[in-house]
Design a protein around this motif. Structure first.
Motif, short mmCIF file in Angstrom:
data_model
loop_
_atom_site.label_atom_id
_atom_site.label_comp_id
_atom_site.label_asym_id
_atom_site.label_seq_id
_atom_site.Cartn_x
_atom_site.Cartn_y
_atom_site.Cartn_z
N ARG A 169 0.84 -1.21 0.00
CA ARG A 169 0.00 0.00 0.00
C ARG A 169 0.87 1.25 0.00
NH1 ARG A 169 -2.69 -0.84 4.57
NH2 ARG A 169 -3.74 -2.55 3.53
N VAL A 170 1.95 1.23 0.79
CA VAL A 170 2.86 2.39 0.82
C VAL A 170 3.56 2.55 -0.54
CG1 VAL A 170 4.97 3.32 1.86
CG2 VAL A 170 3.20 2.30 3.33
N LEU A 171 3.95 1.41 -1.15
CA LEU A 171 4.67 1.48 -2.43
C LEU A 171 3.81 2.14 -3.51
CD1 LEU A 171 7.44 0.69 -3.70
CD2 LEU A 171 6.31 -1.40 -4.52
N ALA A 172 2.51 1.83 -3.51
CA ALA A 172 1.63 2.48 -4.50
C ALA A 172 1.63 3.99 -4.29
CB ALA A 172 0.21 1.91 -4.37
N ALA A 173 1.68 4.42 -3.02
CA ALA A 173 1.75 5.86 -2.74
C ALA A 173 3.11 6.43 -3.15
CB ALA A 173 1.49 6.11 -1.25
N GLU A 174 4.17 5.65 -2.97
CA GLU A 174 5.52 6.10 -3.39
C GLU A 174 5.53 6.40 -4.89
OE1 GLU A 174 8.99 3.85 -1.98
OE2 GLU A 174 7.69 2.79 -0.58
N HIS A 175 4.86 5.54 -5.65
CA HIS A 175 4.90 5.69 -7.11
C HIS A 175 4.16 6.94 -7.58
CE1 HIS A 175 5.65 1.07 -7.38
NE2 HIS A 175 6.73 1.75 -7.03
N ARG A 176 3.27 7.47 -6.75
CA ARG A 176 2.64 8.77 -7.07
C ARG A 176 3.47 9.93 -6.52
NH1 ARG A 176 -1.81 5.59 -5.54
NH2 ARG A 176 -1.84 6.51 -3.45
N LEU A 177 3.97 9.74 -5.29
CA LEU A 177 4.67 10.85 -4.62
C LEU A 177 5.99 11.21 -5.28
CD1 LEU A 177 4.80 12.77 -2.14
CD2 LEU A 177 6.09 10.96 -0.96
N TYR A 178 6.76 10.20 -5.70
CA TYR A 178 8.12 10.51 -6.15
C TYR A 178 8.11 11.34 -7.45
CZ TYR A 178 13.17 9.81 -5.44
OH TYR A 178 14.51 10.00 -5.17
N PRO A 179 7.33 10.94 -8.46
CA PRO A 179 7.30 11.79 -9.67
C PRO A 179 6.80 13.20 -9.38
CG PRO A 179 6.35 9.63 -10.12
CD PRO A 179 6.56 9.70 -8.64
N ALA A 180 5.82 13.33 -8.49
CA ALA A 180 5.28 14.65 -8.17
C ALA A 180 6.33 15.49 -7.44
CB ALA A 180 4.02 14.51 -7.32
N SER A 181 7.12 14.85 -6.59
CA SER A 181 8.14 15.57 -5.82
C SER A 181 9.31 15.98 -6.72
CB SER A 181 8.66 14.69 -4.68
OG SER A 181 7.61 14.35 -3.81
N LEU A 182 9.75 15.06 -7.57
CA LEU A 182 10.84 15.41 -8.50
C LEU A 182 10.42 16.56 -9.40
CD1 LEU A 182 13.57 15.00 -9.91
CD2 LEU A 182 12.52 13.15 -11.25
N LYS A 183 9.15 16.56 -9.79
CA LYS A 183 8.64 17.64 -10.64
C LYS A 183 8.76 18.99 -9.93
CE LYS A 183 4.58 18.79 -13.40
NZ LYS A 183 3.24 18.36 -13.81
N LEU A 184 8.40 19.02 -8.65
CA LEU A 184 8.50 20.27 -7.88
C LEU A 184 9.95 20.75 -7.80
CD1 LEU A 184 6.30 20.13 -4.65
CD2 LEU A 184 5.92 21.43 -6.75
N VAL A 185 10.87 19.82 -7.54
CA VAL A 185 12.28 20.20 -7.39
C VAL A 185 12.86 20.65 -8.73
CG1 VAL A 185 14.59 19.32 -6.83
CG2 VAL A 185 12.63 18.69 -5.39
N ALA A 186 12.60 19.86 -9.77
CA ALA A 186 13.21 20.16 -11.09
C ALA A 186 12.66 21.46 -11.67
CB ALA A 186 12.96 18.99 -12.04
N SER A 187 11.42 21.78 -11.32
CA SER A 187 10.83 23.02 -11.86
C SER A 187 11.20 24.24 -11.03
CB SER A 187 9.31 22.88 -11.94
OG SER A 187 8.81 22.71 -10.63
N GLY A 188 11.91 24.00 -9.92
CA GLY A 188 12.33 25.11 -9.07
C GLY A 188 11.23 25.60 -8.14
N LEU A 189 10.13 24.86 -8.07
CA LEU A 189 9.01 25.28 -7.21
C LEU A 189 9.23 24.90 -5.74
CD1 LEU A 189 6.01 24.49 -9.56
CD2 LEU A 189 6.81 26.75 -8.83
#
Ligand code: GAR
Length: 209
Positions: A169-189
């Motif tokens: 259950r946590v892994l399914a959440a990881e697969h949503r959280l990580y791309p969203a988090s990398l997006k925030l960092v890479a976009s400078g937000l």
């Protein structure tokens, strides 16, 4: 696009979720290298089969942590890496390596930090009787599983759970959280200010939108 390297040690399912997200034209990061300290990591096969740039740097072939990390640094530099994402990378890094990538290296951990740092997180969460579990993406600092938090996602702990069902259950959440988090960092937000992350766009990429 921010040139991003992913470091893995095993299955690589979080790496897959980052690779798949990065295929979108408007995603702000591109994956320039997938490196593993274990040549037999299943994630390397998945990436190779898709023609992605992969590299195995077998830590057992290096006498010290420093020479292993020097080889890793050379590979990251050769790929023009600007950002490093650890995805199930199970080697501790020296403070030299971590400081080199300060605020440019992120990690995912399968607990709601600062609870349950380290290994066997799901066993310990169940033993503690917590009712909410989850995962955290954070900037890496020298202390294990420490560093400014970029995002967290929560999942319920259910009465019949064992470590495997909770991990899934946590892994399914990881697969949503990580791309969203990398997006925030890479976009400078998302940026670090006073050892906390200030997000200019939304407070937590793990929250349902
Ligand atoms: C993931 O659950 C990740 O959060 C965890 O290892 C798993 C790797 O799975 N990482 C750690 O425990 C780091 N301390 P994956 O290889 O399928 O992404």
């Amino acid at each position: 696009k921010v040139r991003t390297a992913i470091l893995i040690s095993g299955r690589g399912s979080n790496m897959q979720s980052l690779v798949e997200a990065a295929q979108a034209d408007d995603y702000p990061a591109e994956i320039v290298l997938i490196a593993s300290n274990r040549p037999d990591a299943a994630g390397l096969d998945w990436a190779k089969a898709r023609g992605l740039p992969t590299l195995a740097i077998d830590h057992k072939k290096y006498k010290t942590r420093d020479v292993f990390e020097a080889a890793l640094q050379d590979a990251l530099a050769a790929a023009g890496t600007e950002l490093v994402a650890l995805a199930g990378f199970m080697r501790l890094m020296t403070s030299d390596f971590v400081e080199h990538w300060r605020d440019r290296m992120i990690n995912i951990h399968p607990s709601l930090l600062p609870s349950f740092k380290g290994l066997h997180t799901h066993e310990r969460a169940l033993a503690a009787g917590v009712k909410i579990a989850g995962c955290t993406v954070h900037f890496v600092r020298t202390e294990m599983d420490e560093g400014p938090i970029i995002g967290q996602a929560a999942v319920p702990v259910l009465s019949g759970d064992d470590p495997a069902t909770l991990a899934a259950r946590v892994l399914a959440a990881e697969h949503r959280l990580y791309p969203a988090s990398l997006k925030l960092v890479a976009s400078g937000l998302a940026r670090v200010e006073g050892e906390k992350v200030i997000t200019l766009h939304e407070s937590n990429p793990g929250l349902p939108i």
